[in-house]
Design an enzyme around this catalytic site. Structure first.
Site, PDB file in Angstrom:
ATOM      1  N   ASN A 250       0.826  -1.210   0.000  1.00  0.00           N
ATOM      2  CA  ASN A 250       0.000   0.000   0.000  1.00  0.00           C
ATOM      3  C   ASN A 250       0.859   1.259   0.000  1.00  0.00           C
ATOM      4  O   ASN A 250       0.588   2.229  -0.724  1.00  0.00           O
ATOM      5  CB  ASN A 250      -0.935   0.009   1.212  1.00  0.00           C
ATOM      6  CG  ASN A 250      -2.207  -0.780   0.982  1.00  0.00           C
ATOM      7  OD1 ASN A 250      -2.656  -0.940  -0.154  1.00  0.00           O
ATOM      8  ND2 ASN A 250      -2.800  -1.276   2.053  1.00  0.00           N
TER       9      ASN A 250
ATOM     10  N   GLU B 114      -5.834  -8.042   5.037  1.00  0.00           N
ATOM     11  CA  GLU B 114      -5.124  -8.851   4.033  1.00  0.00           C
ATOM     12  C   GLU B 114      -5.153 -10.334   4.360  1.00  0.00           C
ATOM     13  O   GLU B 114      -4.393 -11.122   3.795  1.00  0.00           O
ATOM     14  CB  GLU B 114      -3.669  -8.371   3.904  1.00  0.00           C
ATOM     15  CG  GLU B 114      -2.791  -8.636   5.108  1.00  0.00           C
ATOM     16  CD  GLU B 114      -2.846  -7.527   6.155  1.00  0.00           C
ATOM     17  OE1 GLU B 114      -1.881  -7.407   6.930  1.00  0.00           O
ATOM     18  OE2 GLU B 114      -3.836  -6.776   6.199  1.00  0.00           O
TER      19      GLU B 114
END
Length: 307
Positions: free
Chosen positions: A179, A214
């Site tokens: 990210n 995740e």
């Protein structure tokens, strides 16, 4: 043959009794269903769907009953009309009564038909709501709520002699770095790719789902080592994939922890063992699969360096 006034009276009594029974059974059935639960407790989605389903069935059934009663009334009215035509004018008031009853019955049938259509519409809306509440919006996989429900069902079945199962906790390695380096839209693309890989390559699983963030979950058939070896092959497939977002090409790896049912009284210890195996995989360098045999986490295959 002309009908006697007593016969006509009996026809009216029978029709009235049928309509009274219809209303009484509706109230009894609804009251019985409500009586099975605490009246002060809030309705859950599935319970509400069941109630609407039952109401829809009752409405359909009673609509059919009203249709049959209407046919019987029509037949009685024709008999009475024949009697009038045969020269018995005393039956004229009875014809008026039967005609009024048929008009009311037709109105009731129309309202029941409308109610049935509305109930069907509400049922579809609630089904869509329940499905949406158990689906992850980003990946379209089942979400944690769906996993928890399925785990409870499978564990209960296993306690009653049903098949055992394996829980695999699957984590995308260094997802925060993905990210930070590429951006959140690219991170979302990685999660969607992960969901697609799970769907395509974990065939025969009872469920694959996004557990949160995740982290993903796969519920698979036993035995434990067979499932762990299969997941290790899956890990290698993931490491060889590339996610392309615009001009960005992203590779990522996963860590997996695996556990199975072992004389457990609750589902919690099985999930904890899978978590311990996952933490072992991440703690030993990531891009690994560990299984927990009830004693300790054990590495599957040879360790590899994470990307």
């Amino acid at each position: 043959m002309p009908l006697s006034q007593a016969t006509i009276f009996l026809i009216g009594v029978c029709v009235g009794a049928l309509l009274f029974a219809l209303g009484g059974w509706t109230g009894y059935a609804w009251g019985r269903r409500r009586g099975r639960r605490d009246a002060t407790a809030p309705l859950q989605g599935a319970e509400l769907l069941g109630i609407i389903d039952a109401l829809s069935q009752w409405t359909s059934e009673y609509s059919g009953n009203v249709t049959r009663y209407q046919d019987e009334l029509s037949s009685a009215a024709r008999v009475v009309q024949d009697t009038i035509e045969a020269g018995n004018p005393q039956t004229t008031p009875i014809v008026k009564v039967l005609d009024d009853i048929m008009t009311s019955n037709q109105s009731l049938k129309q309202r029941l038909d409308d109610a049935e259509r509305q109930l069907e519409k509400q049922t579809r809306s609630i089904e869509a709501y329940i499905s949406e509440a158990r689906t992850d919006a980003l990946t379209q996989l089942p979400n944690r709520r769906a996993v928890d429900q399925r785990l409870d069902e499978m564990f209960s079945a296993w306690q009653k002699g049903g098949p055992g199962f394996v829980i695999a906790m699957i984590d995308v390695d260094h997802f925060k770095q993905i990210n930070d380096r590429y951006g959140h839209p690219e991170g979302d693309a990685v999660l969607r790719q992960m969901a697609q890989l799970l769907t395509n390559h974990i065939e025969g699983a009872y469920m694959v789902a996004r557990f949160g963030g995740e982290e993903f979950v796969a519920l698979m058939p036993t035995p434990l080592r067979v499932a762990a070896d299969r997941l290790d092959r899956f890990r290698k497939i993931v490491a060889n994939q590339t996610v392309t977002v615009g001009e960005q090409s992203i590779q990522f790896t996963i860590s997996i922890g695996v556990a199975e049912c072992r004389n457990d009284l609750l589902i919690g210890p099985i999930v904890r063992r899978a978590d311990e195996a996952l933490y072992a995989a991440k703690g030993m360098g990531r891009n690994r699969v560990y299984f927990h045999d009830g004693k300790q986490p054990t590495l599957v295959g040879a360790p590899e360096v994470a990307v």
